[in-house]
Design a protein around this motif. Sequence first.
Motif, mmCIF file in Angstrom:
data_model
loop_
_atom_site.group_PDB
_atom_site.id
_atom_site.type_symbol
_atom_site.label_atom_id
_atom_site.label_comp_id
_atom_site.label_asym_id
_atom_site.label_seq_id
_atom_site.Cartn_x
_atom_site.Cartn_y
_atom_site.Cartn_z
ATOM 1 N N LEU A 1 -59.349 -16.196 -11.332
ATOM 2 C CA LEU A 1 -58.881 -16.895 -12.518
ATOM 3 C C LEU A 1 -58.846 -15.976 -13.734
ATOM 4 N N VAL A 2 -59.096 -14.689 -13.504
ATOM 5 C CA VAL A 2 -59.014 -13.691 -14.568
ATOM 6 C C VAL A 2 -57.933 -12.683 -14.174
ATOM 7 N N LEU A 3 -56.981 -12.474 -15.041
ATOM 8 C CA LEU A 3 -55.870 -11.573 -14.736
ATOM 9 C C LEU A 3 -56.322 -10.117 -14.811
ATOM 10 N N GLN A 4 -55.901 -9.344 -13.822
ATOM 11 C CA GLN A 4 -56.162 -7.912 -13.829
ATOM 12 C C GLN A 4 -55.017 -7.140 -14.501
ATOM 13 N N ALA A 5 -53.845 -7.807 -14.583
ATOM 14 C CA ALA A 5 -52.653 -7.206 -15.192
ATOM 15 C C ALA A 5 -51.729 -8.341 -15.626
ATOM 16 N N PRO A 6 -50.777 -8.058 -16.518
ATOM 17 C CA PRO A 6 -49.848 -9.121 -16.926
ATOM 18 C C PRO A 6 -49.126 -9.699 -15.724
ATOM 19 N N PRO A 7 -48.898 -11.015 -15.702
ATOM 20 C CA PRO A 7 -48.194 -11.627 -14.568
ATOM 21 C C PRO A 7 -46.834 -10.969 -14.362
ATOM 22 N N SER A 8 -46.530 -10.638 -13.115
ATOM 23 C CA SER A 8 -45.245 -10.027 -12.795
ATOM 24 C C SER A 8 -44.909 -10.344 -11.350
#
Length: 382
Positions: free
Chosen positions: A176-183
């Motif tokens: 639930l924590v992003l490692q990078a911007p959604p792509s």
Amino acid sequence: MFVDQTSLLLALGFAAFALSATLFVTWLAARTERFILIWAVGAGTLMAAFAGFSINAVSNNYVLLWGSNMLLTGGFVVLFSAACLFTERKLPRARIVAVATASAALVTIPFLLGFDALGAIMGNLVNAALLIGTAWEFWRGRSEAPLWVNGIAALYGVTALSFIPCAIMIYLKGPLVLQAPPSGWAEDLNSIMGLVGVTGIGALSLALNQARIARQHRDEANTDPLTGLLNRRAVFERFGATSLGKDTAVLIFDLDHFKSINDKHGHAAGDEALRRFASVLSQRVPPRSAAARIGGEEFLLVVTDTDRDLALAIAEAVRSDFACEILQGPQGGFRGTVSAGLSTGEHHLDTFDNILRRADDALYKAKNSGRNRVSSAAAGGR
């Protein structure tokens, strides 16, 4: 990734800016349709959101991601408000505040708890819901200009659906924590559909605005400005070339001693008398019938699906109601009266002009018989 995400976001930002500027200039030209101005503000907010997302695509800033999501959701709330104003002709403030508050809470709370992936998921789902609501509002108002409004509703709906894969793909990627911007393909599809939606909605919105302006001009050309009733031109265009039968009645009303009202109480009081009579007449207009002011103090009521007795009852009710009205002049209150003439079609191919002529003859009969009464043309026009 088959398209550069940053380039798509920049293209979306420029498209939103172009839409916002075009709508704002369109509103400035007339300043009559407030939903166009709100639409422009919403598009401008989307432009700021897309700019934030394009920067975040290379910087991956937690606060910037939250702010961009909030701007995007806020822009869609504004577009929803514009759709409500278009359909309902007034802004439902309580509903807009409730929608804006719920949307902001659903997007913000996950970010405050440190779950930016969950915040992005909720943002996509909230945006989809807002766009579906916007599509629904436009679809409700489709009767005004079906082609343009249905097209706008469809574009909002398709764009709404493109947010759902984005939410699903973020969820499937795990934490639930992003490692990078959604792509990925979902974000690319969403950006492409957004670009198509913004461009298409922009074009259709201008067509819709022109259709509404044309309709307003047509209504103004067919409406008496003092009373709000149809004018002579409108009623003759509607019935003049139509064959009418025994189920159609034409009633002509003429305010008694109207010149003396103007002379004694002033033209402002005379205008008020005309407006009050128009209001009384409007309250007695049956469905599929038409009321008009055809000149000076003379009014016309065309009643369909009726007979002579029912038409006489309507005329008498109008006469009686107006006689009870207390009009106001500089010297205080006064009353006015009205005379009426009535005629119905005599056969299934009778013309409007013939029925009108007989009703006019009946009106003169009522005037010559003492006024404040209803007279009916005898069968056969005698």
